[in-house]
Enzyme design. Structure first.
Site, mmCIF file in Angstrom:
data_model
loop_
_atom_site.group_PDB
_atom_site.id
_atom_site.type_symbol
_atom_site.label_atom_id
_atom_site.label_comp_id
_atom_site.label_asym_id
_atom_site.label_seq_id
_atom_site.Cartn_x
_atom_site.Cartn_y
_atom_site.Cartn_z
ATOM 1 N N ASP A 1 41.034 35.013 50.903
ATOM 2 C CA ASP A 1 40.930 34.210 51.935
ATOM 3 C C ASP A 1 39.718 34.531 52.820
ATOM 4 O OD1 ASP A 1 42.176 36.460 52.911
ATOM 5 O OD2 ASP A 1 43.699 35.299 54.014
ATOM 6 N N ARG A 2 39.021 35.619 52.496
ATOM 7 C CA ARG A 2 37.799 36.096 53.266
ATOM 8 C C ARG A 2 36.684 35.836 52.370
ATOM 9 N NH1 ARG A 2 38.957 41.269 57.051
ATOM 10 N NH2 ARG A 2 40.847 40.625 58.157
ATOM 11 N N SER B 1 46.264 41.704 51.952
ATOM 12 C CA SER B 1 44.993 41.107 52.107
ATOM 13 C C SER B 1 43.853 42.155 51.908
ATOM 14 C CB SER B 1 44.879 40.770 53.677
ATOM 15 O OG SER B 1 43.735 40.015 53.791
ATOM 16 N N HIS B 2 42.809 42.779 52.785
ATOM 17 C CA HIS B 2 41.871 43.403 52.478
ATOM 18 C C HIS B 2 42.320 44.822 52.662
ATOM 19 C CE1 HIS B 2 42.586 42.535 56.716
ATOM 20 N NE2 HIS B 2 42.039 43.496 56.882
ATOM 21 N N ASP C 1 43.244 39.039 48.523
ATOM 22 C CA ASP C 1 43.947 37.627 48.550
ATOM 23 C C ASP C 1 43.105 36.458 48.474
ATOM 24 O OD1 ASP C 1 43.612 38.290 51.150
ATOM 25 O OD2 ASP C 1 45.499 36.977 51.639
ATOM 26 N N LYS D 1 42.537 30.269 55.424
ATOM 27 C CA LYS D 1 41.191 30.527 55.235
ATOM 28 C C LYS D 1 40.785 30.565 53.866
ATOM 29 C CE LYS D 1 41.644 35.333 56.569
ATOM 30 N NZ LYS D 1 42.241 35.889 57.739
ATOM 31 N N ASP E 1 38.077 39.213 49.198
ATOM 32 C CA ASP E 1 38.884 40.186 49.788
ATOM 33 C C ASP E 1 39.969 40.172 48.891
ATOM 34 O OD1 ASP E 1 40.394 38.062 50.686
ATOM 35 O OD2 ASP E 1 41.474 39.088 52.244
HETATM 36 C C1 G1P Z 1 42.618 40.928 61.220
HETATM 37 C C2 G1P Z 1 41.305 40.031 61.805
HETATM 38 C C3 G1P Z 1 41.948 38.633 62.048
HETATM 39 C C4 G1P Z 1 42.705 38.006 60.734
HETATM 40 C C5 G1P Z 1 43.663 39.187 60.110
HETATM 41 C C6 G1P Z 1 44.016 38.597 58.887
HETATM 42 O O1 G1P Z 1 43.558 41.075 62.307
HETATM 43 O O2 G1P Z 1 40.886 40.404 62.875
HETATM 44 O O3 G1P Z 1 40.844 37.797 62.451
HETATM 45 O O4 G1P Z 1 43.121 36.684 60.931
HETATM 46 O O5 G1P Z 1 43.362 40.391 60.125
HETATM 47 O O6 G1P Z 1 43.141 38.402 57.897
HETATM 48 P P1 G1P Z 1 43.540 42.125 63.343
HETATM 49 O O7 G1P Z 1 43.909 43.423 62.489
HETATM 50 O O8 G1P Z 1 42.558 42.215 64.170
HETATM 51 O O9 G1P Z 1 44.956 42.016 64.175
HETATM 52 ZN ZN ZN Z 2 42.985 38.173 53.217
#
Ligand code: G1P
Ligand code: ZN
Length: 542
Positions: A280-281, A111-112, A278, A375, A276
């Site tokens: 989804d954000r 992801s990010h 991938d 998302k 982000d």
């Molecule tokens: C974080 C975000 C959460 C999101 C997840 C995946 O998780 O807070 O809302 O769904 O990334 O993108 P966390 O690191 O808080 O467990």
């Molecule tokens: Zn992501």
């Protein structure tokens, strides 16, 4: 070419977190590490007809795809659809699973989190409904990973070409390389009024979309610049790079600073957005205004009737617990239910499948709907464009109008990253132990009305999910939440979510940091953050 069973021994740490299995890239490159986890996934799949496979293009993406294809063929998966060049955004994967009725999908992404040899890598497994595997499935995969003794792989077949659209066979498995953008773009065209958005973009309205050198570049260029007629250059950082150009592909005030600075400069375009790693954000900005993800969800819900895909109304909405209650107020006005779920997209799946909700979102820059089971970053940007085109207003006007109607939920998240794990756990443990005695105590003028540790009973499946964050509810509607991140790959991250409701319109123009200053001190009083963590400031404020 032959199927080989390779002897292996379990790794003890393959427990998926908030979103898939995320580790340092070097961990994933340990011989057998990726293979064990993938074998555990295949062993837990009830149906092996067809899967989709792709990733956000980060370092190790293509090597991992080669391995997974050879393992899929050795494990009797009927068909594997692979995004051309190994590229596939998370929302596009969800779209393809649903559109073609696949058995599931494997998305390679952290992801990010940053990528590269020193960065992170990840594997997410999605199920038939197109959404992230729910807890029961990830637990089964984890249990399997603890007892694995061998994995199956095809040997002697050489490199599989994933660079061209087309079909081939590997052992008995059909491999189809497909254009990762077209199905997704078609889905978006079906939901939004492209003609109207096209009109807006040709009328002098300007936008800037920062793909952050990650997966959404090709999608954004096709949708905004080619199908919607935005001038070329609207999409910046549009080529997915293995290390995301050395950046955190995380669209927030810290990591998308260039875009934020532009949006607060005199020549700002009308809309600024980013996505982000991938895809989804999403982050949404107008001229001189940042829209918090919690507000964004509320605005989308309040204006959904302007969008063709949602014109028949919303069944309900859902938000993760730490997300602000801004959307709750909209739900109340629309007389629809609002569900509060634990953090992580997987909890929305059942609500969407049961048609209980239409829109859902998280404070962590995630917004989505019934159209897929993830998302969706670009979807959120298109939703905003559709609202701006039909309402004929700017971002700031829409948001300020929303606050006047519903009141404003001032909101911030403070993250303390890279903490010593024991210290972070101790802080939460101490809060948990203090919970029974907190009621009526006053911290910096805020009186505690109630305090608990959030747990959730899935309204569809039943079953109680516990330990989902410490909630401190204060008199007057303010709230502080403490929880530990479940996505980090080193140390621990403490997240503190601060929220205060303000009804009086004249007070809506305050800066969140000013509006929340007193609450920040109260949070410190309650959890003794600075003293315990030995930090003066959070690492990131969003
Ligand atoms: C974080 C975000 C959460 C999101 C997840 C995946 O998780 O807070 O809302 O769904 O990334 O993108 P966390 O690191 O808080 O467990
Ligand atoms: Zn992501």
């Amino acid at each position: 070419m032959q199927v080989k069973a390779i002897k292996t021994a379990p790794f003890k740490d393959q427990k998926p977190g908030t979103s898939g299995l995320r580790k340092k890239t070097s961990v994933f490159k340990t011989p057998g590490y990726l293979e064990n986890f993938i074998q555990s996934i295949f062993d837990c799949m009830k149906e092996k007809r067809a899967i989709v496979l792709g990733g956000d293009g980060r370092y190790y993406n293509n090597e991992a795809i080669q391995t997974i294809l050879k393992m899929a063929a050795a494990n009797g998966i009927g068909k594997v659809l692979v995004g051309k060049g190994g590229i596939l955004s998370t929302p596009a994967a969800s779209c393809v699973i649903r559109k073609y009725g696949l058995s599931g999908g494997i998305i390679l992404s952290a992801s990010h989190n940053p990528g590269g040899p020193e960065g992170d890598f990840g594997v997410k497994f999605n199920i038939q409904n197109g959404g992230p595997a729910p807890e029961a499935v990830t637990e089964a995969i984890f249990r399997r990973s603890l007892e694995i003794t061998e994995y199956k792989i095809i040997e002697g077949c050489g490199e599989i070409d994933i660079g061209k659209v087309g079909k081939s066979r590997l052992h008995q498995t059909e491999i189809e390389i497909f254009d990762p953008v077209s199905d997704y773009a078609a889905l978006m065209e079906g939901l939004f009024d492209f003609e109207r958005i096209n009109g807006l973009l040709r009328s002098g309205f300007s936008m800037r979309f920062d793909a952050m050198n990650a997966v959404t570049g090709p999608y954004a260029e096709e949708i905004f610049e080619r199908r919607l007629g935005a001038p070329s250059g609207t999409v910046i950082n549009g080529t997915p790079l293995p290390d995301f150009g050395g950046r955190h592909p995380d669209p927030n005030l810290t990591y998308a600073k260039g875009l934020v600075d532009l949006m607060f400069s005199p020549g700002a375009p009308d809309l600024g957005a980013a996505s982000d790693g991938d895809g989804d954000r999403n982050m949404i900005l107008g001229k001189g205004i940042f829209v918090t993800p919690s507000d964004s969800l509320a605005v989308l819900a309040a204006n959904a009737d302007t969008v063709p895909g949602y014109k028949d109304g919303l069944k309900g909405v859902a938000r993760s617990m730490p997300t602000s209650a801004a959307v709750d107020r909209v739900a109340e006005t629309l007389h629809i239910p609002c569900y509060e779920t634990p953090t992580g997209w997987k909890y929305f799946g059942n609500l969407l499948d049961a048609d209980l909700v239409t829109l859902c979102g998280e404070e962590s820059f995630g917004t989505g709907s019934i159209h897929i089971r993830e998302k969706d970053g670009l979807w959120a940007v298109l939703f905003w464009l559709n609202i701006l085109a039909t309402r004929n207003k700017g971002v700031a006007e829409v948001v300020q109008g929303h606050w006047r109607r519903f009141g404003r939920n001032f909101y911030q998240r403070h993250d303390y990253e890279d903490l010593d794990q024991d210290t972070a756990r101790l802080l939460i443990e101490r809060l948990r132990n203090a919970l029974p005695g907190l009621k009526n105590k006053v911290f910096n003028g805020y009186e505690i009305e109630a305090a608990d540790e959030f747990s959730y009973e899935d309204p569809v499946e039943g079953g109680l999910i516990t330990g989902q964050g410490i909630r401190i509810m204060l008199k007057g509607g303010a709230r502080i939440v403490f929880r530990l991140s479940g996505t980090g790959t080193s140390g621990a991250t403490l997240r503190i979510y601060l929220e205060r409701y303000e009804k009086v319109p004249d007070l809506h123009i305050q800066e969140p940091k000013d509006a929340l200053r007193g609450l920040v001190s109260a949070a410190d009083g309650i959890a003794r953050i600075k003293e315990t963590l030995k930090r003066d400031e959070p690492t990131v404020i969003t």
